[in-house]
Scaffold this motif. Structure first.
Motif, mmCIF file in Angstrom:
data_model
loop_
_atom_site.group_PDB
_atom_site.id
_atom_site.type_symbol
_atom_site.label_atom_id
_atom_site.label_comp_id
_atom_site.label_asym_id
_atom_site.label_seq_id
_atom_site.Cartn_x
_atom_site.Cartn_y
_atom_site.Cartn_z
ATOM 1 N N GLY A 1 -33.392 -5.808 -28.193
ATOM 2 C CA GLY A 1 -32.911 -5.991 -29.561
ATOM 3 C C GLY A 1 -31.661 -5.175 -29.815
ATOM 4 O O GLY A 1 -30.867 -4.914 -28.913
ATOM 5 N N GLY A 2 -31.472 -4.778 -31.095
ATOM 6 C CA GLY A 2 -30.360 -3.892 -31.417
ATOM 7 C C GLY A 2 -29.104 -4.563 -31.929
ATOM 8 O O GLY A 2 -28.130 -3.885 -32.237
ATOM 9 N N GLU A 3 -29.097 -5.898 -32.031
ATOM 10 C CA GLU A 3 -27.937 -6.602 -32.561
ATOM 11 C C GLU A 3 -28.284 -7.215 -33.917
ATOM 12 O O GLU A 3 -29.436 -7.507 -34.213
ATOM 13 N N ARG A 4 -27.270 -7.435 -34.742
ATOM 14 C CA ARG A 4 -27.493 -7.944 -36.088
ATOM 15 C C ARG A 4 -27.746 -9.448 -36.121
ATOM 16 O O ARG A 4 -28.302 -9.965 -37.082
ATOM 17 N N SER A 5 -27.321 -10.156 -35.108
ATOM 18 C CA SER A 5 -27.501 -11.610 -35.097
ATOM 19 C C SER A 5 -28.024 -12.055 -33.734
ATOM 20 O O SER A 5 -27.734 -11.410 -32.715
ATOM 21 N N PRO A 6 -28.782 -13.153 -33.692
ATOM 22 C CA PRO A 6 -29.251 -13.659 -32.393
ATOM 23 C C PRO A 6 -28.105 -14.091 -31.495
ATOM 24 O O PRO A 6 -28.199 -13.988 -30.267
ATOM 25 N N GLU A 7 -27.007 -14.566 -32.084
ATOM 26 C CA GLU A 7 -25.857 -14.971 -31.270
ATOM 27 C C GLU A 7 -25.289 -13.782 -30.500
ATOM 28 O O GLU A 7 -24.981 -13.891 -29.298
ATOM 29 N N LYS A 8 -25.136 -12.641 -31.180
ATOM 30 C CA LYS A 8 -24.613 -11.455 -30.501
ATOM 31 C C LYS A 8 -25.610 -10.927 -29.471
ATOM 32 O O LYS A 8 -25.224 -10.466 -28.398
ATOM 33 N N LEU A 9 -26.885 -11.010 -29.811
ATOM 34 C CA LEU A 9 -27.920 -10.560 -28.879
ATOM 35 C C LEU A 9 -27.900 -11.395 -27.607
ATOM 36 O O LEU A 9 -27.946 -10.856 -26.493
ATOM 37 N N ILE A 10 -27.816 -12.702 -27.754
ATOM 38 C CA ILE A 10 -27.772 -13.592 -26.593
ATOM 39 C C ILE A 10 -26.495 -13.364 -25.779
ATOM 40 O O ILE A 10 -26.534 -13.329 -24.544
ATOM 41 N N GLY A 11 -25.369 -13.203 -26.472
ATOM 42 C CA GLY A 11 -24.115 -12.960 -25.769
ATOM 43 C C GLY A 11 -24.157 -11.691 -24.932
ATOM 44 O O GLY A 11 -23.710 -11.680 -23.778
ATOM 45 N N ARG A 12 -24.727 -10.622 -25.509
ATOM 46 C CA ARG A 12 -24.849 -9.368 -24.774
ATOM 47 C C ARG A 12 -25.756 -9.527 -23.555
ATOM 48 O O ARG A 12 -25.465 -9.018 -22.465
ATOM 49 N N ALA A 13 -26.866 -10.242 -23.734
ATOM 50 C CA ALA A 13 -27.825 -10.428 -22.641
ATOM 51 C C ALA A 13 -27.231 -11.263 -21.511
ATOM 52 O O ALA A 13 -27.482 -10.994 -20.330
ATOM 53 N N ILE A 14 -26.452 -12.274 -21.850
ATOM 54 C CA ILE A 14 -25.806 -13.097 -20.819
ATOM 55 C C ILE A 14 -24.771 -12.267 -20.056
ATOM 56 O O ILE A 14 -24.640 -12.385 -18.830
ATOM 57 N N ASP A 15 -24.035 -11.415 -20.767
ATOM 58 C CA ASP A 15 -23.082 -10.525 -20.088
ATOM 59 C C ASP A 15 -23.803 -9.615 -19.094
ATOM 60 O O ASP A 15 -23.322 -9.381 -17.978
ATOM 61 N N ALA A 16 -24.961 -9.099 -19.491
ATOM 62 C CA ALA A 16 -25.736 -8.225 -18.609
ATOM 63 C C ALA A 16 -26.227 -8.987 -17.386
ATOM 64 O O ALA A 16 -26.195 -8.469 -16.258
ATOM 65 N N ALA A 17 -26.692 -10.213 -17.596
ATOM 66 C CA ALA A 17 -27.158 -11.036 -16.478
ATOM 67 C C ALA A 17 -26.019 -11.350 -15.519
ATOM 68 O O ALA A 17 -26.184 -11.287 -14.287
ATOM 69 N N ASN A 18 -24.864 -11.678 -16.063
ATOM 70 C CA ASN A 18 -23.708 -11.997 -15.217
ATOM 71 C C ASN A 18 -23.312 -10.790 -14.376
ATOM 72 O O ASN A 18 -23.050 -10.914 -13.171
ATOM 73 N N ALA A 19 -23.283 -9.615 -14.999
ATOM 74 C CA ALA A 19 -22.906 -8.401 -14.271
ATOM 75 C C ALA A 19 -23.897 -8.094 -13.155
ATOM 76 O O ALA A 19 -23.498 -7.715 -12.044
#
Length: 202
Positions: free
Chosen positions: A60-78
């Motif tokens: 968690g930790g993000e204000r919107s699900p869009e930002k949360l998903i974007g952060r998680a995809i960046d982590a997966a890509n890395a």
């Protein structure tokens, strides 16, 4: 909310895809990844991407699900990219990714590559995600039709993938839905359904 999943290799020698659906009280999320780079590397890429992404979303930790998903995809890509650079067995691996996070009256979804999200409502099946593929670009530019894309010799060439570059851009979007609607996440396009005209254009 009801979830179900099925994974089979079909005509392929090996199965390189992975999926996530919640068990018990886990996060409301469905995701599919289809790996590439050979059996071992492809399976590693798809399973690693989903594992890292789901764990990041659960933080968690993000204000919107869009930002949360974007952060998680960046982590997966890395994670996939770093492993591909540090292991000879995994060099060149990557994976597609499609996910949907449902809420009561809407859902937030994302995709990278040509794994697809379909939305079935009131007897109509629509493709919601946009393919990141060579033939999709040809269709969008008007060079070929969707019917020609379904049989094109380069229909499996994708233009975006998780883990093949230090950063990758995902399409993240939201749509409304209602009780009785269904999502279908599929590792590859429903070619047979498209040729028969069962899938409506977005």
């Amino acid at each position: 909310m009801k979830y179900c999943a099925l994974s089979e290799k079909g005509k392929r020698e090996h199965n390189e895809d992975s999926f996530f659906i919640p068990k018990h009280s886990e996060v409301a999320l469905a995701a599919v990844a289809d790996g590439m780079g050979g059996h071992k590397a492809g399976s590693t890429a798809s399973s690693l991407a989903l594992d890292v992404m789901v764990k990041d979303i659960c933080r968690g930790g993000e204000r919107s699900p869009e930002k949360l998903i974007g952060r998680a995809i960046d982590a997966a890509n890395a994670a996939v990219f770093d492993l591909s650079k540090s292991s000879d067995d995994c060099r060149g691996m990557g994976t597609t990714l499609v996910l949907a996070m449902p809420f009561k009256t809407y859902y937030v979804a994302a995709n990278v590559g040509d794994s697809r999200l379909y939305h079935y409502s009131e007897g109509v099946l629509r493709q919601i995600s946009r393919d990141h593929s060579y033939v999709a670009e040809l269709v969008e530019a008007g060079y070929i039709t969707r019917e020609q894309a379904a049989v094109h010799p380069r229909r499996n060439v994708i233009t975006r993938a998780i883990g093949t570059s230090p950063r990758e851009r995902a399409d993240i979007f939201s749509e409304s839905w209602k009780a009785g609607d269904t999502h279908a996440l599929h590792r590859r396009p429903f070619r047979h359904a498209e040729r028969r005209g069962y899938v409506q254009d977005t």
